[in-house]
Scaffold this active site. Structure first.
Site, PDB file in Angstrom:
ATOM      1  CE  LYS A 278      20.685  54.477  60.572  1.00  0.00           C
ATOM      2  NZ  LYS A 278      20.928  55.135  59.270  1.00  0.00           N
ATOM      3  CD  GLU A 363      22.053  49.244  44.471  1.00  0.00           C
ATOM      4  OE1 GLU A 363      22.720  49.504  45.479  1.00  0.00           O
ATOM      5  OE2 GLU A 363      21.083  48.428  44.470  1.00  0.00           O
ATOM      6  NE  ARG A 391      22.774  44.619  45.222  1.00  0.00           N
ATOM      7  CZ  ARG A 391      22.000  44.747  46.298  1.00  0.00           C
ATOM      8  NH1 ARG A 391      21.898  45.916  46.891  1.00  0.00           N
ATOM      9  NH2 ARG A 391      21.308  43.741  46.749  1.00  0.00           N
TER      10      ARG A 391
END
Length: 614
Positions: A278, A363, A391
Site C-alpha cells: 500500500k 457484518e 448487509r
C-alpha cells in the site's frame, strides 16, 4: 509531464506499447495519481499499490470484452485513468463528476458497480458462467484484497466457483503480508511455471495415463498437493477447486504480464496470489498507509498536515462515550466490522484490548457474534456504518431482535455522506429499523444528546440503535455525565402557531431556522421508535399543519410513523413529509446535496410555504 501516460486514452493504446515501456508507464501513472488525488482528495494508498497490477491486467486481457471486477472499488483510480477518464480525474468524487468507485453507467470498462466489500468473486463468477452459456471466450477476473477475503460472501463464491468449472480468474491482492511469506525469485519462477501451458498439459497428460491405475493417480494428486503446499500457501484454494498460482511480486511487471498471459490460456477456475505494498512509490504513504488511505486535499511535497478539529464529530463523541462507559461496566464489549478508526474505536481498543473485537469485513458475523455475547450476560456495542448495517439485516432480525437481546447498534454515517455517494449513504436505516419488533431507535439532534442517547440505549435490556450523521453537529457542549433520557419522549424546542415541525435527529437545526420566519412550533422528536404519540397527537390538535423532517428516505421512515399514529387515532390532520427522495443520491458536497433535496433551512421553508393551508 507524463509523456507516455498522455498517449494512453484506452486500453487499446496500452496494448500497443512494448513490454519494456510498461515500467515507465507505471512510474508516470503513480506520479499522476499523487498529483491528482492531492487536488481532489480520495483514496490514495490502495491505488498506489495496484498500479502495476492494473497495467498488467489491461495489457493482457481484452477489456472491456474481458471483464475486470474490482472488489470494494477504492483501488480503481489507475483503472479509470487508463480507460479514458484521465482528464475527468479532476472531478473525482464531486457532484456531476466521476465516482470514487466503479460505476457501470460511467464507462463500459466498469464491468460491475461496487462500493462494499467481498462481492467481486460472486459477480465475476456470474459473468464467467454467462460467457460459457453464450458460447464465447470472454474471461472474467475478480480482483480482491486480502481484507475483503475476511467477508464470508467471498468464500461462498469460492466454494461455488470451484464446482462450476467456469473460466474465472481470482486475483488476491495481498497488501498487508497477512497471508503470504515474503516474496522472492523462487516464488516468481514457480508462479510462471505453474501458470504455464507446459505444466498444465503435463498434468492433464499424466492424469489420462494414470486414470487406469486409480491408486497411483490418487498418490500423484496427493504428491502434487504436498509439493505445492511446501512452497505456496494455496492449499485452501486448491481444495476449493482452484488452480492456485503464487505468491508473486505484484510490482514486478514482467512476472505479472507473463503469469497473466499464461493464465489466460488455461481453462477452469484459477487463483493468482500477488503481494503488493500500500502506498507504493510515495514515501509518506508507504510509511503510514492508514493515514493516506482516504485523504482530503494536501500538498504532495509536504504531505498531510494534521489540523486540530474545530468541533467534535459524532464519531468522536461515540468514542469518548465508549471509553467512559467501559470504565464503569466491565461487561461492555466493543465490536467493529473492520472500521476501528472510522467508527472512533481506536482509543477504546488501546485502553480495553481484551474487550475490543475487530471481526473483519464480516457484518453478518459481527451481529451474531454480539448476540452470542449478549446471551451470556455481556453488553455488546456494535459500531457500524449505516450503509454496512444493511448487509446484516437478517442477523439483526433473526439473531438479535427475535430473541430480544441487549445489543446496542451505534450507527454512524446516518443520512448523506458526500463524496462516497450512493453506495455509502445511510438513507434507509430509519425505515428498515423501525419496522422490527423489540427495537428502540433514537436519532440525536446534537452531540450532547448523542451521548445521552448512547447511555440510555446501553442501560436498556433490549435491542437498541442510536443513529447519528457523519461529521460535526451543532457544536453543542458535551456534558461528561452519563445521563439518560426518558424513553419515547420528545420535546418542544420552539413554540409557535398554525404549523408544527416534527424534526428527527440532524434535521432539528435547519427546522428551527426555517421556523423563525413561519412562527412555527418545532419539536425535537428524539425517538423514531417508540414514537412520542402523546406529543404527536397534541401537536396535531393544536396546529393546522404538521411537517415531518428527516435525513432518511420518506418511504417508511419517521414521517410514516407519525402518519400511522394519526391514522390509528382517527385524526385526519394535514401532514407534509420532508426527507430524502425515492432515488439514489450521488456524490457531492453534503450541504449542497441536502439543499438539493430541500433539507436545508431554505428548502424546508419553501416546501412549507407551498403547502400552507388557507
Amino acid at each position: 509531464m507524463h509523456p507516455l501516460l498522455e498517449t494512453i486514452n484506452t486500453p487499446d493504446d496500452l496494448r500497443r506499447l512494448e513490454r519494456k515501456q510498461l515500467p515507465q508507464l507505471a512510474e508516470e501513472l503513480r506520479a499522476f495519481l499523487v498529483e491528482s488525488v492531492s487536488k481532489t482528495g480520495g483514496h490514495l494508498s490502495s491505488n498506489l499499490g495496484t498500479v502495476e497490477l492494473t497495467i498488467a491486467l489491461h495489457y493482457v486481457f481484452d477489456t472491456p470484452d474481458d471483464k475486470l471486477v474490482w472488489d470494494v472499488g477504492h483501488q480503481t483510480y489507475a483503472h479509470k485513468i487508463l480507460t479514458g477518464r484521465r482528464e475527468a480525474m479532476q472531478t473525482l468524487r464531486m457532484k456531476d463528476g466521476i465516482a470514487g468507485f466503479p460505476k457501470r453507467d460511467e464507462s463500459p470498462y466498469d464491468a460491475f458497480g461496487t462500493g462494499h466489500s467481498s462481492t467481486s468473486i460472486s459477480a465475476a463468477l456470474g459473468m464467467a458462467v454467462a460467457a460459457r452459456l453464450a458460447g464465447n471466450s470472454n474471461r472474467a477476473v475478480a480482483i480482491i484484497g486480502d481484507g475483503a477475503m475476511t467477508g464470508g460472501m467471498a468464500f461462498e463464491a469460492l466454494n461455488n466457483a470451484g464446482t462450476l468449472d467456469a473460466n474465472l480468474l481470482v486475483v488476491l491482492n495481498d497488501n498487508d503480508m497477512s497471508i503470504s511469506t515474503p516474496v522472492g525469485a523462487l516464488n516468481n519462477y514457480l508462479a510462471k511455471l505453474m501458470s504455464g501451458r507446459f505444466y498444465a498439459a503435463m498434468w492433464r497428460g499424466g492424469e489420462k495415463v494414470l486414470k487406469g491405475i486409480p491408486p497411483v493417480l490418487e498418490f500423484a494428486k496427493r504428491a502434487e498437493e504436498h509439493v505445492k503446499g511446501m512452497v505456496t500457501p494455496g492449499t485452501l484454494f486448491e481444495e476449493l477447486g482452484f488452480n492456485y498460482i503464487g505468491p508473486i511480486d505484484g510490482h514486478d511487471l514482467d512476472t505479472l504480464v507473463t503469469t497473466l498471459h499464461n493464465i489466460r490460456e488455461l481453462e477452469g477456475p484459477q487463483f493468482l496470489h500477488i503481494v503488493t505494498q500500500k502506498g507504493k512509490g510515495y514515501a509518506r504513504a508507504e510509511d503510514d498507509c492508514v493515514l493516506y488511505h482516504g485523504v482530503s486535499k494536501f500538498d504532495p511535497k509536504h504531505g498531510i498536515v494534521s489540523r486540530p478539529a474545530t468541533k467534535k464529530t459524532y464519531t468522536h463523541v461515540f468514542g469518548d462515550w465508549l471509553c467512559d462507559m467501559a470504565a464503569t461496566d466491565d461487561k461492555l464489549i466493543g465490536i467493529t466490522p473492520a472500521m476501528c478508526e472510522g467508527s472512533g474505536m481506536a482509543e477504546f481498543a488501546e485502553k480495553f484490548p481484551q474487550r475490543y473485537f475487530d471481526v473483519g469485513i464480516a457484518e453478518q458475523h459481527a451481529l451474531t457474534f454480539a448476540a452470542g455475547l449478549a446471551c451470556d450476560g455481556y453488553k455488546p456495542v456494535v459500531a457500524i456504518y449505516s450503509t454496512f448495517l444493511q448487509r446484516a439485516y437478517d442477523q439483526l432480525i433473526h439473531d438479535i431482535a427475535i430473541q430480544n437481546l441487549p445489543v446496542l447498534l451505534a450507527i454512524d454515517r446516518g443520512g448523506l455522506v458526500g463524496a462516497d455517494g450512493a453506495t455509502h449513504a445511510g438513507s434507509f436505516d430509519l425505515s428498515f429499523l423501525r419496522c422490527i419488533p423489540n427495537m428502540t431507535v433514537m436519532a440525536p439532534a446534537d452531540e450532547n444528546e448523542c451521548r445521552a442517547m448512547l447511555t440510555t440505549a446501553y442501560r436498556m435490556n433490549t435491542p437498541t440503535a442510536v443513529r447519528y450523521p457523519r461529521g460535526s453537529g451543532t457544536g453543542a457542549t458535551v456534558q461528561p455525565a452519563l445521563q439518560t433520557l426518558p424513553i419515547g419522549k420528545g420535546e418542544v424546542r420552539r413554540q409557535g402557531k398554525r404549523i408544527a415541525i416534527l424534526a428527527f435527529g440532524s434535521m432539528l437545526a435547519p427546522s428551527l431556522a426555517a421556523a423563525e420566519s413561519l412562527d412555527a412550533t418545532v419539536a425535537n422528536m428524539r425517538f423514531v421508535k417508540p414514537l412520542d404519540e402523546a406529543l404527536v397527537l397534541r401537536l396535531a390538535r393544536e396546529h393546522a399543519l404538521l411537517v415531518t423532517v428527516e435525513e432518511n428516505v420518506v418511504g417508511g421512515g419517521a414521517g410514516s410513523a407519525v402518519a400511522e399514529c394519526l391514522a390509528r387515532h382517527g385524526i385526519a390532520s394535514p401532514i407534509l413529509h420532508l426527507g430524502l427522495p425515492d432515488a439514489f443520491i450521488e456524490q457531492g458536497d453534503p450541504a449542497k446535496l441536502l439543499a438539493d433535496c430541500g433539507l436545508d433551512a431554505a428548502g424546508i421553508l419553501n416546501s412549507i410555504k407551498g403547502k400552507l393551508p388557507d
